[in-house]
Design an enzyme around this catalytic site. Structure first.
Site, PDB file in Angstrom:
ATOM      1  CB  CYS A  29     -68.737 -39.937  -7.257  1.00 58.58           C
ATOM      2  SG  CYS A  29     -70.141 -41.005  -7.578  1.00 58.58           S
ATOM      3  CG  HIS A 270     -68.929 -41.226 -11.843  1.00 61.30           C
ATOM      4  ND1 HIS A 270     -68.173 -41.557 -10.745  1.00 61.30           N
ATOM      5  CD2 HIS A 270     -68.354 -40.113 -12.361  1.00 61.30           C
ATOM      6  CE1 HIS A 270     -67.188 -40.702 -10.602  1.00 61.30           C
ATOM      7  NE2 HIS A 270     -67.280 -39.809 -11.571  1.00 61.30           N
TER       8      HIS A 270
END
Length: 382
Positions: A29, A270
């Site tokens: 990510c 994230h």
């Protein structure tokens, strides 16, 4: 480098069609978020006008070219620029496994500086988070100050060690029951007679079974108490703000992000591409499940996870193409209290349970074997 393929979705942005990278399960990510910022800015291009997928190798090579083409900022020395480029080139092959960052809690760009942040600095992409302590919560703010996530975890571990040390010195040590049972009786002999002063002998022997705890000095006692106090504050903060977004942080994000600015937002291990449009904060939807959906952005307007999705035009599907109502992002009086007590429910995009924490990139320490490993180095599709 691996050659994993990532699906591509084309969206409308800024009056033109732009491809964005979608994230596979446990995909890289930080790489995807950074590439999507550059794609939306028009600073990066994919191999064809309408590709269905793109490889990790291609993305890494394209980023390396982007690094090489960066114009040094005013006042940046050639030596500093070369060192930054070396750091970025060394990091590129590792991005498939994620990226470690260490949050601090004073403002939205407050991260412990490491070479990993050079990736964002060199490409002039801001990395932000919303895990901010309220200055009105003075007991917590005084402990956190300039500490990082890693330092807070160390405080909790030191607290546990201090608590154990106090327990050892404040409670008497007794012989195990098995040892006591095997001791000879003081009122038995061959002629079944009772010796004089038998009761006193029994009392003396039982008193010897217990060792008086070693007394701590007043200074040592105070040091342990202070360590425990700070550790309890740190532990409460980590547990009650485990969603890693506070009302103070949300307010600061609204103040710090300019309208239609593209940034990378970090939360719960994230990295997401984020923007602000018409006063609303949004995260780019890169879960591979949205590849063929009209939903493009998800709102970031509440720490409890209440959100809505919008299309490329930032309109809510199913409401006649209506725009979200303009919101006034002011800190309500009860926000500080709710922030201190913790979230009422978990973010629906964050299933992890906020119980135990572990230093970034470290193995669980022997002093705290109950801690679960939590590293900021990899992402799970949400």
């Amino acid at each position: 480098m691996g050659d994993t393929e990532y699906q591509v979705k084309t969206i409308a942005y800024g009056g033109k069609f732009v491809p964005i990278i979608m994230q596979n399960e446990n995909g890289p990510c930080p790489l995807i978020a950074l590439c999507n910022v550059l794609l939306l800015r028009g600073k990066m291009h994919l191999p064809s006008s309408n590709p269905e997928s793109v490889s990790f190798r291609y993305l890494a090579n394209t980023l390396s070219e982007a690094f090489m083409n960066v114009e040094p900022a005013t006042g940046t020395s050639t030596q500093h620029m070369e060192l930054a480029l070396d750091d970025c080139m060394a990091l590129l092959p590792t991005l498939q496994a994620g990226l470690d960052v260490n949050v601090r809690f004073q403002h939205t760009q407050d991260f412990e500086y490491t070479a990993n942040l050079t990736l964002f600095d060199l490409l002039r992409v801001r990395l932000l988070h919303g895990w901010i302590v309220s200055p009105d919560d003075k007991p917590t703010a005084s402990v956190l100050r300039d500490l990082s996530y890693n330092h807070l975890v160390e405080l909790v571990i030191e607290m546990q060690v201090a608590q154990e040390e106090k327990r050892k010195h404040h409670s008497p040590k007794s012989s195990p029951p098995s040892e006591q049972q095997n001791l000879p009786s003081t009122n038995q002999n061959q002629d079944n007679s009772c010796p004089q002063d038998g009761g006193n002998q029994q009392h003396d022997m039982s008193s010897q079974l217990q060792e008086k705890p070693q007394q701590l000095s007043q200074e040592k006692e105070q040091q342990l108490d202070e360590t425990i106090r700070k550790g309890l504050v740190a532990e409460e903060w980590l547990n009650t703000t485990a969603g890693q977004l506070t009302y103070t942080g949300l307010q600061m994000l609204h103040e710090d992000i300019h309208d239609d600015e593209l940034v990378v937002f970090f939360r719960n291990n994230h990295f997401s591409t984020a923007t602000k449009h018409n006063g609303h904060l949004y995260l780019l939807l890169t879960d591979v499940g949205y590849t063929n959906e009209n939903d493009v952005w998800e709102s970031l307007g509440d720490i409890d996870g209440d959100s809505y999705r919008v299309n490329s035009d930032f309109k809510i599907p199913g409401r006649g193409g209506a725009y979200p109502q303009q919101q006034q992002h002011q800190q309500h009086p009860q926000h500080h209290q709710r922030n201190k007590q913790g979230q009422k429910k978990q973010n629906h995009n964050n299933p992890q349970q906020p119980v135990h924490f572990q230093r970034v990139g470290k193995k669980p320490p022997p002093e705290a074997p109950h801690y679960q490993q939590q590293q900021h180095s990899g992402c799970v599709v949400q």
